[in-house]
Design an enzyme around this catalytic site. Structure first.
Site, short mmCIF file in Angstrom:
data_model
loop_
_atom_site.label_atom_id
_atom_site.label_comp_id
_atom_site.label_asym_id
_atom_site.label_seq_id
_atom_site.Cartn_x
_atom_site.Cartn_y
_atom_site.Cartn_z
N ASP A 87 70.57 -32.36 -28.36
CA ASP A 87 69.49 -31.58 -28.98
C ASP A 87 68.83 -32.48 -30.03
OD1 ASP A 87 69.49 -28.03 -29.46
OD2 ASP A 87 67.91 -29.45 -30.01
N ASP A 123 63.74 -30.06 -30.20
CA ASP A 123 63.66 -28.90 -31.08
C ASP A 123 62.33 -28.80 -31.82
OD1 ASP A 123 65.25 -26.80 -32.68
OD2 ASP A 123 64.47 -28.06 -34.27
N GLU A 181 61.05 -27.57 -26.81
CA GLU A 181 60.84 -26.26 -27.40
C GLU A 181 59.49 -26.35 -28.11
OE1 GLU A 181 62.53 -25.09 -31.07
OE2 GLU A 181 63.08 -23.13 -30.33
N HIS A 196 70.62 -19.83 -28.13
CA HIS A 196 71.34 -19.64 -29.40
C HIS A 196 70.49 -18.97 -30.46
CE1 HIS A 196 68.87 -23.10 -29.83
NE2 HIS A 196 69.08 -23.09 -31.12
N ASP A 197 69.21 -18.70 -30.12
CA ASP A 197 68.33 -18.03 -31.10
C ASP A 197 68.07 -16.58 -30.72
OD1 ASP A 197 66.19 -20.96 -31.45
OD2 ASP A 197 67.96 -20.34 -32.61
O1 TEU Z 1 63.93 -22.88 -33.28
C1 TEU Z 1 62.53 -22.95 -33.52
C2 TEU Z 1 62.10 -21.65 -34.06
O2 TEU Z 1 62.85 -20.93 -34.66
C3 TEU Z 1 60.69 -21.29 -33.91
O3 TEU Z 1 60.32 -21.64 -32.57
C4 TEU Z 1 60.54 -19.79 -34.09
O4 TEU Z 1 61.51 -19.12 -33.29
C5 TEU Z 1 59.20 -19.34 -33.56
O5 TEU Z 1 58.20 -20.17 -34.07
C6 TEU Z 1 59.01 -17.89 -34.03
O6 TEU Z 1 59.22 -17.78 -35.39
C7 TEU Z 1 64.55 -24.14 -33.33
C8 TEU Z 1 66.03 -23.93 -33.06
O7 TEU Z 1 66.19 -23.40 -31.75
C9 TEU Z 1 66.59 -23.02 -34.11
O8 TEU Z 1 67.97 -22.72 -33.86
C10 TEU Z 1 66.45 -23.69 -35.46
O9 TEU Z 1 66.86 -22.77 -36.45
C11 TEU Z 1 65.00 -24.12 -35.72
O10 TEU Z 1 64.37 -24.74 -34.61
C12 TEU Z 1 64.96 -25.14 -36.84
O11 TEU Z 1 65.51 -26.36 -36.37
#
Ligand code: TEU
Ligand code: CA
Length: 566
Positions: free
Chosen positions: A98, A199, A256, A329-330
């Protein structure tokens, strides 16, 4: 279209902290993963995506990296990673790491140097700005709450963070910083990993004006996405990133990239795209309003889900391959996210599995999804570990949501749900750890666990294994290489599509409802696979039970759109 090595693979996402603990400290680790490679191989996994295991103070569970070059001791040693890559290869499995390069941890040596001396070379690795009128430079709100600007000590200098204040954004406008990142990325690729999940990459380009915008809430702030997500010019960075790193290896990169539209998928993940694939969030955010407030959920139904599904299929299959996922995981667990509570069970879980594993693109299974793991409700906000959940709760209360209702919204959406320890067996600690797990187990591990399901031919795990075997074997041509076309079923809640490759064609249908529903058919079909009883074929078609999926093969001739047969 080029046939990349990863197009027919099964990807399995592991949250290392919660997967398998080998030394009894309650925290999952690399040796724990190595010990579970036979389980993953038996499932049919080809690629493992590991959430970050680099050095981190764990403010955001590893998405705040303090040293990109080394494995955090809580997960093991650098040698453990070398062993994992080699052992995984022996099991026919490759490793995706990641890549978190929008920001570092505030404990990273670069940031510490920047704090010591705002004139240092490292200070230009970050976004530092003078305040305005005694306050932060603008009114953008961070994703984890509060201003994106954190004041440095008593100075009038601020640093920018898209996420938490412990995650200062890197300054991608600085070519020296970019080269440092490229060197690190090449270093990991040289170690034999298969590539990266990248990420939060849409946040690396900010509107250079950093202008304040009209507030979108009573706090006087506006979501950071307004000026800090997928901004004009981001393509220059992404093009250089690919040229300087990924393009030198036959690697898999999955971005992402939030905030990109369906018609930008080609630029991000087409044949000459910045990445191999890019996640799409239409489905996983179907229950959210525009600005991700968990306390303002959006109502949706099966027809909304079907429209999102086919929009994503069209956008990704027309340019290449998309990563299909229902969990990560989110997110909360998919059964709680997409299925009414009273309908959670084998049929709905296996319907989601069939959708995931027969759609066009690359299936991403999240740890525990193959068991039918579910949310573990909490009875107080203090029981939640996730900083995003705590922020969302604060915003709900500030918006006047009654505490019980706010807790309900957090229980619906919290990221904690996907991070409860993997449920290996019904024994102490669910076989995850001999110590106190860092996050409470879901009590249903006594029945929902890998050991019990491996022994049960009618379990969700057995269903995943059988369907993955079918995808890799008998149905390879249509599922891994075939096109996908929507099969109209009128006003019902059935999601149906054909997968066709040359003269081979199958019709796949899912009754995304809790009532018997007829799949309109013209002509005779053979049932290749179903999660329920053999459907009754009436004159009008096949009667599907609630949450029944079927893979049908026409007994002769291709399948015409909309049920009629030519
Ligand atoms: O997630 C990114 C993230 O949280 C954003 O895409 C958000 O969900 C979206 O813009 C709506 O608010 C990544 C990781 O998957 C997450 O676990 C981390 O907390 C985050 O980045 C920070 O590294
Ligand atoms: Ca451990």
């Amino acid at each position: 279209m080029n046939k990349p090595w990863w197009k027919d693979k099964i990807v399995y996402q592991i949250y290392p902290k919660s997967f398998a603990d080998s030394n009894g400290d309650g925290i999952g680790d690399l040796k724990g993963i190595i010990g579970k490679l036979p389980y993953l191989q038996a499932l049919g996994v080809d690629i493992l995506w590991l959430c970050p295991v680099f050095c981190s103070p764990m403010a955001d569970n590893g998405y705040d990296i303090s040293d990109y070059e080394h494995i955090d001791p809580m997960f093991g040693t650098d040698e453990d990673m070398t062993e994992l890559i080699a052992e995984a290869k022996r099991h026919g499995i490759r490793i995706l790491l990641d890549l978190v390069i929008n920001h570092t941890s505030d404990r990273h040596a670069w940031f510490q140097a920047a704090l010591r001396d705002p004139e240092s070379p490292e200070a230009s690795f970050y976004v530092l700005k003078k305040g305005v009128n005694g306050g932060p430079p603008n009114n953008w709100r961070a994703i984890f709450g509060g201003s994106v600007w954190e004041r440095i000590g008593e100075t009038d200098l601020y640093y920018y963070h898209t996420f938490a204040k412990e995650q200062p954004d890197l300054n991608w406008e600085n070519p020296v910083l970019r080269e440092e990142l490229y060197r690190m990325i090449r270093g990991w690729l040289e170690k034999g990993i298969a590539g990266f999940r990248i990420d939060a990459i849409a946040f690396i380009k900010k509107d250079p004006e950093y202008a304040s915008y009209p507030p979108d809430d009573a706090d006087g702030m506006v979501a950071v996405q307004r000026g800090g997500e997928n901004q004009p010019g981001i393509g220059d960075f992404l093009k250089e990133l690919k040229e300087q790193t990924f393009s030198k290896y036959d690697c898999l990169t999955v971005a992402e990239a939030t905030g990109i539209s369906l018609d930008e998928v080609a630029a991000f993940a087409g044949p000459d795209g910045y990445f191999s694939m890019t996640f799409n969030f239409l489905l996983c955010d179907i229950d959210l309003t525009g600005d991700y407030r968990w306390y303002e959920p959006r109502k949706w139904d099966a027809k909304d889900f079907r429209k999102c599904f086919f929009d994503v299929m069209e956008a990704t299959s027309s340019v290449g391959y998309g990563p299909n996922f229902f969990e990560n995981h989110d997110l909360p667990r998919s059964l709680n996210h997409y299925i009414p509570e009273e309908d959670i069970g084998f049929m709905s879980a296996s319907m989601l599995a069939t959708l995931l594993l027969t759609a066009h693109g690359v299936p991403f299974i999240y740890q525990g999804e193959e068991l039918g793991m579910t949310n573990a409700g909490r009875s107080s906000i203090d029981e939640f570990e996730d900083l995003s959940t705590r922020d969302q709760h604060e915003r709900a209360i500030a918006a006047g949501v009654p505490p019980e209702q706010a807790l309900l919204y957090m229980n619906q959406r919290s990221r904690d749900h996907s991070r409860t320890p993997f449920q290996w067996n019904a024994g102490p600690g669910a076989g995850f750890s001999t110590g106190e797990p860092w996050l409470k187990l879901n009590p249903n591990y006594v029945t929902v666990n890998a050991e019990a399901e491996e022994k049960d031919p009618d379990s969700i795990l057995s269903y995943y294994r059988n369907l993955i075997r079918l995808r890799k074997g008998y149905l390879y041509n249509v599922l891994c290489d075939g096109d996908l076309r929507e099969y109209k079923t009128g006003d019902s809640d059935i999601i149906a599509y054909t997968r066709t490759n040359g003269t081979e064609s199958v019709l796949i249908a899912h009754n995304f409802s809790s009532s018997d529903t007829t799949l309109p058919l013209g002509g005779a079909y053979e049932v290749l696979l179903t999660n329920g009883p053999a459907p009754d074929f009436t004159a009008g078609g096949a009667v599907l039970k609630p949450y029944q999926s079927v893979i049908l093969r026409p007994e002769n001739g291709p399948i015409a759109e909309g049920g009629a047969r030519n």
